[in-house]
Scaffold this active site. Structure first.
Site, PDB file in Angstrom:
ATOM      1  N   HIS A  70       0.815  -1.218   0.000  1.00 30.00           N
ATOM      2  CA  HIS A  70       0.000   0.000   0.000  1.00 30.00           C
ATOM      3  C   HIS A  70       0.851   1.272   0.000  1.00 30.00           C
ATOM      4  O   HIS A  70       0.615   2.187  -0.780  1.00 30.00           O
ATOM      5  CB  HIS A  70      -0.943   0.017   1.210  1.00 30.00           C
ATOM      6  N   HIS A 121      -1.927   4.737  -2.018  1.00 30.34           N
ATOM      7  CA  HIS A 121      -1.665   5.621  -0.877  1.00 30.34           C
ATOM      8  C   HIS A 121      -1.650   7.119  -1.184  1.00 30.34           C
ATOM      9  O   HIS A 121      -1.752   7.923  -0.279  1.00 30.34           O
ATOM     10  CB  HIS A 121      -0.322   5.186  -0.261  1.00 30.34           C
ATOM     11  N   ARG A 178       4.079  12.947   5.887  1.00 32.52           N
ATOM     12  CA  ARG A 178       2.907  12.539   6.658  1.00 32.52           C
ATOM     13  C   ARG A 178       3.197  12.452   8.159  1.00 32.52           C
ATOM     14  O   ARG A 178       2.285  12.272   8.951  1.00 32.52           O
ATOM     15  CB  ARG A 178       2.426  11.167   6.198  1.00 32.52           C
TER      16      ARG A 178
END
Length: 492
Positions: free
Chosen positions: A345, A420, A393
């Protein structure tokens, strides 16, 4: 208290630069108000380059970064704003929001407390402080109980499906024995009409799929035989009507038309329950031809914040929300196609020596940790420049083309596929063709205007991309079930 202080290292800036910086900030504000956060970030950055001494420039860039889920950048900007001006209260709000988005509620609480002390009469600040405090206390209480009561029964052990009555008024699909193709056809039509599968049958699907995932490995291998095809989809994020559109465009799953869905099935979009039950249904119908990888949104922190838990509780109950958590902890973390393409992912790692075997050894049966191989598989992102940098992030790592090149060489891979990240065209080929991003939620959150995409390949493993636009959906806004904290923080 907070002392008002501009950093001693405040750089001297010409009057002309000060004026130009203000004009640039105004332009950034215009982009921000229009919902174009990427451009807003660019212009706030220009304003900061022209005049790095203004706290509000960092504060404004922080909220723009929050909107595009760059929580790490948002956190750094908020902290810098506070360093420049200890009385700039928006800085504390922004930092609290960033930490909250990262699930670090105790740090958020500290910043809210600072604001409340500085402005005891501010009702809004007090409300946020109390709300955050309530959640921190609740989490501490739940942890204490878990310790006191010792090992718990799994949620699945507490459910007796046979004892659940189906009311005579229920007119939807019924699941007597195993899932059939007819059941799935009826289920999709039923969901499309915004109807709810009876909880008895929802539980049946969930208990069966949990058993199925339990028997699987952290890294699953997939064979694409000569002459057959294989499809890979990225994030769906609760956009059920766009999922139906993928099946319209490319055919429904079947042994001749196998699929891999690469994480982030739920959250944000307000039809997450329909999406996840559809995907789990297909997993049970075609266990050898339908695959699912865990995403960073298949976790408690994210589901509490971005709407999935709220949606499950609204459409079903809290027990079912807990059962989903239990199932997510068994999802495979990645898939290896014909031993030549690795699909995960998020992305690659903070270390150079990670091998496919290291990934196989990961104990996946838990909530995602804050670091290490499992965390990075779910959270990392590629970057254009070589080397690595800290994540935008605030979790995972950013990795360059050299990192991808080394990883593929070490593990005899042609390339990696990940998801993602929203991409304007629904996909992106980066790192000299060795890192492909696919994102399957078009017009993400009803506001990004991006296309969705999926990948089709044959046994030669050359990726073919199909892109598509969003289709209309019933008038339920994204994040309709999101946690109260998100609205409190102005992130809705």
């Amino acid at each position: 208290g907070i002392s008002r202080e501009i950093m001693a290292s405040g750089e001297s800036v010409s009057e002309e630069a000060v004026r130009e910086a203000e004009e640039t900030k105004e332009r950034a504000n215009t982009y921000f108000k229009a919902g174009d956060y990427e451009n807003a970030v660019q212009y706030y950055t220009r304003a900061i380059d022209l005049n790095p001494n203004v706290a509000s420039y960092y504060g404004n860039r922080s909220i723009a970064n929050l909107r595009i889920e760059c929580y790490g950048y948002a956190l750094n900007d908020a902290t810098r704003a506070i360093e420049l001006d200890g009385m700039y209260l928006k800085g504390y709000y922004r930092r609290a929001a960033s930490n909250m988005a990262l699930g670090k509620l105790k740090l958020s609480l500290k910043d809210f407390e600072t604001v409340v002390k500085a402005r005891p009469r501010d009702k809004d600040a007090r409300e946020k402080y109390l709300q955050c405090q309530k959640i921190v206390k609740q989490q501490a209480f739940e942890r204490a109980i878990a310790v006191e009561t010792g090992p718990q029964k799994s949620v699945s052990e507490t459910i007796n499906v046979d004892s659940i009555e189906v009311e005579g008024s229920y007119d939807g699909p019924r699941l007597e024995e195993n899932i059939t193709a007819e059941f799935m056809t009826d289920l999709l039509a039923f969901f499309k009409d915004q109807k709810r599968l009876h909880r008895k049958y929802a539980y049946k699907i969930l208990l069966a799929v949990e058993e199925c995932f339990r028997s699987m490995s952290t890294l699953e291998e997939i064979e694409v035989p000569d002459g057959s095809k294989f499809n890979v989809c990225g994030d769906i994020h609760g956009q059920f009507y766009d999922l139906l559109n993928i099946f319209e465009l490319n055919g429904r799953p079947s042994p001749e038309n196998p699929y891999l869905f690469n994480g982030d099935f739920v959250d944000r979009g307000s039809f997450s329950v329909e999406v996840i039950l559809t995907l789990f249904g297909y997993k049970m119908l075609y266990p050898e031809h339908f695959f699912m990888s865990r995403g960073n949104h298949e976790s408690v922190n994210m589901n509490e914040m971005y709407g999935f838990f709220g949606e499950v509780k609204s459409k079903y109950n809290a027990q079912m929300a807990n059962l989903f958590t239990e199932i997510y902890n068994w999802l495979p973390l990645c898939h290896l196609i014909n031993r030549r393409v690795l699909v995960m992912h998020g992305g690659l790692f903070s270390r150079d020596d990670v091998t496919i075997d290291d990934i196989r050894q990961v104990d996946r049966h838990r909530e995602p940790p804050d670091e290490g191989i499992m965390c990075e598989l779910l959270w990392s992102d590629p970057q254009p420049q070589p080397g690595r940098s800290s994540s935008k992030r605030g979790v995972g790592v950013q990795f360059g083309p050299d990192v991808t090149e080394n990883f593929c060489r070490r593990n005899n891979l042609d390339y990696v596929i990940r998801s993602h990240e929203v991409k304007q065209d629904g996909y992106e080929v980066a790192h000299n063709g060795k890192c492909i991003t696919v994102f399957s939620a078009p017009n993400y959150c009803d506001q990004m205007g991006n296309k969705g995409a999926f990948i089709t390949m044959t046994s030669d493993l050359k990726p073919q991309f199909t892109t598509y636009d969003a289709v209309p959906h019933p008038d339920v806004k994204p994040m309709a079930y999101a946690g109260s904290l998100m609205s409190l923080l102005g992130l809705l």
